[in-house]
Motif scaffolding. Structure first.
Motif, PDB file in Angstrom:
ATOM      1  N   ASP A 135       0.846  -1.194   0.000  1.00 55.19           N
ATOM      2  CA  ASP A 135       0.000   0.000   0.000  1.00 55.19           C
ATOM      3  C   ASP A 135       0.880   1.241   0.000  1.00 55.19           C
ATOM      4  N   ILE A 136       0.563   2.171  -0.913  1.00 52.99           N
ATOM      5  CA  ILE A 136       1.310   3.424  -1.004  1.00 52.99           C
ATOM      6  C   ILE A 136       0.334   4.587  -1.017  1.00 52.99           C
ATOM      7  N   GLN A 137       0.577   5.546  -0.155  1.00 53.82           N
ATOM      8  CA  GLN A 137      -0.143   6.820  -0.222  1.00 53.82           C
ATOM      9  C   GLN A 137       0.828   7.798  -0.866  1.00 53.82           C
ATOM     10  N   TRP A 138       0.538   8.197  -2.098  1.00 52.77           N
ATOM     11  CA  TRP A 138       1.440   9.013  -2.895  1.00 52.77           C
ATOM     12  C   TRP A 138       1.447  10.473  -2.467  1.00 52.77           C
ATOM     13  N   SER A 139       2.550  11.151  -2.719  1.00 47.34           N
ATOM     14  CA  SER A 139       2.634  12.601  -2.611  1.00 47.34           C
ATOM     15  C   SER A 139       1.849  13.186  -3.780  1.00 47.34           C
ATOM     16  N   GLU A 140       1.014  14.143  -3.530  1.00 47.81           N
ATOM     17  CA  GLU A 140       0.262  14.789  -4.610  1.00 47.81           C
ATOM     18  C   GLU A 140       1.175  15.612  -5.511  1.00 47.81           C
ATOM     19  N   ASN A 141       2.381  15.915  -5.047  1.00 42.45           N
ATOM     20  CA  ASN A 141       3.323  16.712  -5.823  1.00 42.45           C
ATOM     21  C   ASN A 141       4.417  15.871  -6.475  1.00 42.45           C
ATOM     22  N   LEU A 142       4.238  14.565  -6.484  1.00 43.54           N
ATOM     23  CA  LEU A 142       5.211  13.677  -7.099  1.00 43.54           C
ATOM     24  C   LEU A 142       5.290  13.954  -8.594  1.00 43.54           C
ATOM     25  N   ARG A 143       6.532  14.116  -9.093  1.00 44.20           N
ATOM     26  CA  ARG A 143       6.738  14.418 -10.506  1.00 44.20           C
ATOM     27  C   ARG A 143       7.481  13.314 -11.252  1.00 44.20           C
ATOM     28  N   ALA A 144       8.298  12.520 -10.536  1.00 46.05           N
ATOM     29  CA  ALA A 144       9.104  11.508 -11.219  1.00 46.05           C
ATOM     30  C   ALA A 144       9.270  10.261 -10.363  1.00 46.05           C
ATOM     31  N   VAL A 145       9.139   9.114 -11.023  1.00 47.85           N
ATOM     32  CA  VAL A 145       9.432   7.823 -10.413  1.00 47.85           C
ATOM     33  C   VAL A 145      10.569   7.250 -11.261  1.00 47.85           C
ATOM     34  N   GLU A 146      11.753   7.193 -10.682  1.00 46.31           N
ATOM     35  CA  GLU A 146      12.946   6.824 -11.440  1.00 46.31           C
ATOM     36  C   GLU A 146      13.066   5.310 -11.633  1.00 46.31           C
ATOM     37  N   LYS A 147      14.149   4.903 -12.302  1.00 44.58           N
ATOM     38  CA  LYS A 147      14.320   3.505 -12.686  1.00 44.58           C
ATOM     39  C   LYS A 147      14.332   2.559 -11.493  1.00 44.58           C
ATOM     40  N   ARG A 148      13.615   1.461 -11.673  1.00 45.90           N
ATOM     41  CA  ARG A 148      13.521   0.351 -10.726  1.00 45.90           C
ATOM     42  C   ARG A 148      13.009   0.775  -9.334  1.00 45.90           C
ATOM     43  N   ALA A 149      12.347   1.912  -9.244  1.00 43.37           N
ATOM     44  CA  ALA A 149      11.907   2.434  -7.950  1.00 43.37           C
ATOM     45  C   ALA A 149      11.078   1.430  -7.153  1.00 43.37           C
ATOM     46  N   PHE A 150      10.181   0.710  -7.825  1.00 42.86           N
ATOM     47  CA  PHE A 150       9.322  -0.276  -7.157  1.00 42.86           C
ATOM     48  C   PHE A 150       9.489  -1.672  -7.763  1.00 42.86           C
ATOM     49  N   CYS A 151      10.586  -1.899  -8.420  1.00 35.93           N
ATOM     50  CA  CYS A 151      10.859  -3.180  -9.072  1.00 35.93           C
ATOM     51  C   CYS A 151      10.862  -4.311  -8.037  1.00 35.93           C
ATOM     52  N   GLY A 152      10.135  -5.360  -8.344  1.00 36.61           N
ATOM     53  CA  GLY A 152      10.112  -6.516  -7.449  1.00 36.61           C
ATOM     54  C   GLY A 152       9.188  -6.392  -6.255  1.00 36.61           C
ATOM     55  N   CYS A 153       8.291  -5.437  -6.273  1.00 31.91           N
ATOM     56  CA  CYS A 153       7.319  -5.260  -5.186  1.00 31.91           C
ATOM     57  C   CYS A 153       6.030  -5.982  -5.577  1.00 31.91           C
ATOM     58  N   GLY A 154       6.052  -7.293  -5.555  1.00 31.89           N
ATOM     59  CA  GLY A 154       4.960  -8.123  -6.044  1.00 31.89           C
ATOM     60  C   GLY A 154       3.666  -8.042  -5.268  1.00 31.89           C
ATOM     61  N   LYS A 155       3.683  -7.468  -4.063  1.00 30.23           N
ATOM     62  CA  LYS A 155       2.443  -7.317  -3.293  1.00 30.23           C
ATOM     63  C   LYS A 155       1.671  -6.065  -3.700  1.00 30.23           C
ATOM     64  N   LEU A 156       2.271  -5.238  -4.571  1.00 24.56           N
ATOM     65  CA  LEU A 156       1.550  -4.075  -5.085  1.00 24.56           C
ATOM     66  C   LEU A 156       0.610  -4.588  -6.169  1.00 24.56           C
ATOM     67  N   THR A 157      -0.677  -4.648  -5.836  1.00 26.50           N
ATOM     68  CA  THR A 157      -1.693  -5.235  -6.699  1.00 26.50           C
ATOM     69  C   THR A 157      -2.873  -4.284  -6.852  1.00 26.50           C
ATOM     70  N   GLY A 158      -3.856  -4.699  -7.610  1.00 22.75           N
ATOM     71  CA  GLY A 158      -5.067  -3.891  -7.784  1.00 22.75           C
ATOM     72  C   GLY A 158      -4.830  -2.786  -8.788  1.00 22.75           C
ATOM     73  N   THR A 159      -5.168  -1.563  -8.412  1.00 21.64           N
ATOM     74  CA  THR A 159      -5.071  -0.416  -9.317  1.00 21.64           C
ATOM     75  C   THR A 159      -3.921   0.492  -8.933  1.00 21.64           C
ATOM     76  N   LEU A 160      -3.069   0.785  -9.901  1.00 20.85           N
ATOM     77  CA  LEU A 160      -2.027   1.794  -9.735  1.00 20.85           C
ATOM     78  C   LEU A 160      -2.623   3.110 -10.216  1.00 20.85           C
ATOM     79  N   THR A 161      -2.829   4.041  -9.287  1.00 17.59           N
ATOM     80  CA  THR A 161      -3.334   5.366  -9.635  1.00 17.59           C
ATOM     81  C   THR A 161      -2.254   6.370  -9.272  1.00 17.59           C
ATOM     82  N   LEU A 162      -1.580   6.879 -10.275  1.00 14.29           N
ATOM     83  CA  LEU A 162      -0.512   7.840 -10.031  1.00 14.29           C
ATOM     84  C   LEU A 162      -1.093   9.232  -9.847  1.00 14.29           C
ATOM     85  N   PRO A 163      -0.464  10.049  -9.002  1.00 18.70           N
ATOM     86  CA  PRO A 163      -0.971  11.402  -8.774  1.00 18.70           C
ATOM     87  C   PRO A 163      -0.876  12.273 -10.034  1.00 18.70           C
TER      88      PRO A 163
END
Length: 171
Positions: free
Chosen positions: A61-89
């Motif tokens: 579970d991630i609560q994103w920053s509303e001001n997030l502008r960049a997610v760099e390489k491999r930032a969440f690579c291998g996080c297999g429990k991140l499921t459902g819907t990815l909603t980026l800010p």
């Protein structure tokens, strides 16, 4: 934030440390932490750097920053429990190489305003639909795999999932 050494299951990142705002989650900051299940980012965070959460196998579970502008390489690579819907800010402009590779999202909602999707950025589970917003100026090959409809800049493609293994390059 350069390094997290805690063992908490839920981590609330502070908006400042020693009077300085947290604007980036540093390279490898949480990498390999198997205890963290939930992350809450303050709205001061604008960037998540290389491999920041890579192989955080319990992260679900991630609560994103509303001001997030960049997610760099491999930032969440291998996080297999991140499921459902990815909603980026709404302010995210770029996704790095393999940013979400190995996650298991089934739906992905990309914000209008996103400009760059690197190769392999969305190589997640089999998602049913993917809408590439009109704002995307560049998208790397093999951005992801999906099991349904692909919409690029609002246009429904004629591709079927078995027609190709990755998405076409958009420039």
């Amino acid at each position: 934030l350069t390094k997290y050494k805690g063992i908490d299951a839920e981590v609330e990142i502070p908006d400042q440390i020693d009077g300085k705002p947290i604007v980036k989650i540093g390279k490898n900051a949480f990498k390999g932490n198997v205890q963290v299940q939930k992350i809450r980012m303050p709205n001061t965070v604008a960037e998540i750097l290389d491999s920041a959460f890579e192989k955080c196998e319990a992260l679900a579970d991630i609560q994103w920053s509303e001001n997030l502008r960049a997610v760099e390489k491999r930032a969440f690579c291998g996080c297999g429990k991140l499921t459902g819907t990815l909603t980026l800010p709404p302010n995210v402009k770029s996704l790095g190489v393999n940013a979400f590779s190995g996650c298991d999202y089934t739906e992905i909602e990309l914000p209008e305003g996103l400009e760059f999707i690197a190769a392999g950025a969305l190589t997640c589970g089999d998602y049913a639909q993917l809408h590439i917003p009109a704002s995307v100026k560049e998208m790397g090959f093999c951005t992801g795999y999906f099991a349904g409809d692909l919409y690029i800049h609002g246009l429904h493609t004629k591709f079927k999932p078995n027609d190709f293994r990755g998405m076409p390059t958009v420039v």
